[in-house]
Design an enzyme around this catalytic site. Structure first.
Site, short mmCIF file in Angstrom:
data_model
loop_
_atom_site.label_atom_id
_atom_site.label_comp_id
_atom_site.label_asym_id
_atom_site.label_seq_id
_atom_site.Cartn_x
_atom_site.Cartn_y
_atom_site.Cartn_z
N ARG A 75 0.85 -1.20 0.00
CA ARG A 75 0.00 0.00 0.00
C ARG A 75 0.88 1.25 0.00
NH1 ARG A 75 -5.27 -0.45 3.76
NH2 ARG A 75 -5.89 1.17 2.27
N SER A 115 -7.24 10.12 0.55
CA SER A 115 -7.52 11.26 1.43
C SER A 115 -6.87 11.08 2.79
CB SER A 115 -9.04 11.42 1.60
OG SER A 115 -9.59 10.30 2.29
N GLU A 144 -15.37 3.31 -0.79
CA GLU A 144 -15.48 2.13 0.06
C GLU A 144 -16.80 1.38 -0.15
OE1 GLU A 144 -16.57 4.23 4.25
OE2 GLU A 144 -15.06 5.14 2.95
#
Length: 443
Positions: free
Chosen positions: A134, A181, A324
């Site tokens: 990630r 974000s 999401e």
């Protein structure tokens, strides 16, 4: 993409299939996003805080343990409610050395390093194998831009060490937050404790999931921090005290998605109580999304109710503000009567897994017709069949498989236990929701 089989192999979970309408009220525990923001702010405060009805899941327990590792007290307080006791958070001197296990939690791997920079000593960060892919570069670069020493093993990735000196200068900083974000929220949460505060300017493509930044700004204002977000893509945090919290954590609206989707798929109605009249949670977009797909959606004093109409339509939706929700919406789209185009979600390739590739692969594995685009998915009607739906150690992939299984017999979800990341009680709540009161139920 990573191998879909999780590191902790578990038996495949047979997804229940429904024969008729569903009817249930599903109470859900607190928001992961809010719980973890409150834990960080409470650790930075100058007085104790009380978090009422916090979420207790893998992600929030990892955050609580990270705060403890840096010197903050996080203890159970009061009577145990339906989802556990409150948390009393007592700030302490931030110090190392410490080892922070981030698991697969984006909030932990991104929110905690700026806090660690305020500590004294070396703070090491690592997590699950999937966490090591990630993106972390923007946070590492930002900390270095603020004069913090960060030692990496793999550029822009976990593991790494933050060498805290006890203070951060602060000032003006540019960052590219187009991948998440969370990079903005991470720096804003700690900004009031920087000597000069923080002026943060985003440079790059659009910031995804902007409601999460709004959530961060409102949480900061709740503890008395002065934040100016009047200029687009610029946030100014004034240096100053961080007050304590005494706050009831809202239910997690994104976790509500698969449960409410059950009514869209099967007909009947599902109610999630305590749905806030106003919220910064991205899950509130479910109201418009499910309405567009043919459901009857109503927000009332007792909560949010979704009623299935017997029809399920595809949609053309920009999900950049609520990425999401994509796995649940994609699962519904795979069962819909008309095509769907889900857009604005390229950033999902950097989540727990490459969610776009994973969704396309797993739905197509069941006979679906899904095409990846540069920033989304095109999903066409197709006759689905049973099979294994891999989770890729991603909680929202697992729940997407459960939604498809409502209508497609023979679907089994690999590693359903990964839902413990944000909702440890998922399978119990799912089974209870589908237990018939009167008439036909599940098989």
């Amino acid at each position: 993409m990573s191998n879909p089989v999780s590191d902790e192999a578990t038996a495949h979970w047979p997804a229940p299939t429904v024969d008729g309408p569903v009817s249930a009220t599903v109470s859900l525990p607190g928001s992961k996003s809010l719980t973890n923001r409150y834990l960080v702010l409470a650790a930075l405060a100058d007085e104790p805080s009380r978090l009422r009805a916090p979420l207790r899941s893998r992600d929030t327990l990892l955050m609580a343990q990270a705060m403890r590792g840096l010197g903050t007290g996080v203890e159970d307080a009061g009577a145990t409610g339906a989802f556990g006791a409150d948390w009393m958070v007592t700030p302490g001197e931030l110090r190392g050395p410490a080892m922070i296990d981030v698991g697969l939690a984006g909030t932990v791997m991104r929110f905690v390093p700026p806090v660690a920079a305020l500590a004294t000593g070396d703070i090491a960060f690592d997590g699950d194998p999937h966490a090591r892919v990630r993106p972390m570069g923007p946070i590492i670069s930002a900390l270095r831009g603020l004069g913090v020493t960060v030692v990496e093993s793999d550029e822009g990735r976990l593991p790494f060490v933050v060498r805290g000196s006890g203070s951060v200068r602060g000032g003006t900083l540019e960052i590219d937050a187009s991948a998440s974000s969370q990079f903005v929220s991470a720096l804003l949460l700690a900004g009031a404790r920087f000597e000069e505060g923080l002026t943060l300017r985003h440079v790059g493509g659009p910031v995804p999931s902007e409601p999460h930044i709004t959530m961060t700004v409102e949480a900061l204002r709740d503890v008395g921090v002065v934040v100016d977000d009047s200029e687009p893509d610029v946030w100014r945090v004034e240096p100053g005290r961080v007050g304590g919290l005494d706050v009831m954590v809202e239910p997690d609206l994104s976790n509500a998605a698969p449960f409410l989707a059950a009514a869209v798929v099967a007909g009947g109605e599902i109610t999630v109580p305590a749905w806030p009249q106003y919220t910064t949670q991205a899950g509130d977009h479910l109201r418009d999304l499910f309405d567009s797909m043919g459901a009857d959606v109503s927000l009332h004093r007792d909560g949010l109710t979704v009623r299935g109409t017997g029809e399920l339509y595809g949609l053309d939706a920009d999900l950049s503000a609520a990425g999401e929700l994509t796995p649940t919406v994609a699962a519904l789209a795979a069962l819909a009567e008309t095509p769907s185009h889900l857009r604005g979600i390229a950033h999902l390739r950097g989540h727990e897994t490459d969610r776009l590739k994973a969704l396309a692969t797993e739905i197509n594995r069941l006979g679906g017709d899904v095409t990846e685009t540069e920033d989304g998915l095109i999903i066409r009607p197709a006759r689905l069949h049973g099979g294994v739906f891999h989770s890729y150690a991603d909680h929202r992939m697992a729940t997407a498989g459960a939604v498809i299984g409502l209508k497609v017999p023979g679907v089994s979800v690999e590693n359903i236990g990964t839902t413990a990341k944000t909702l440890p009680e998922f399978t119990q709540l799912w089974e209870r929701m589908l237990t018939p009161q009167d008439g036909p139920g599940r098989r």
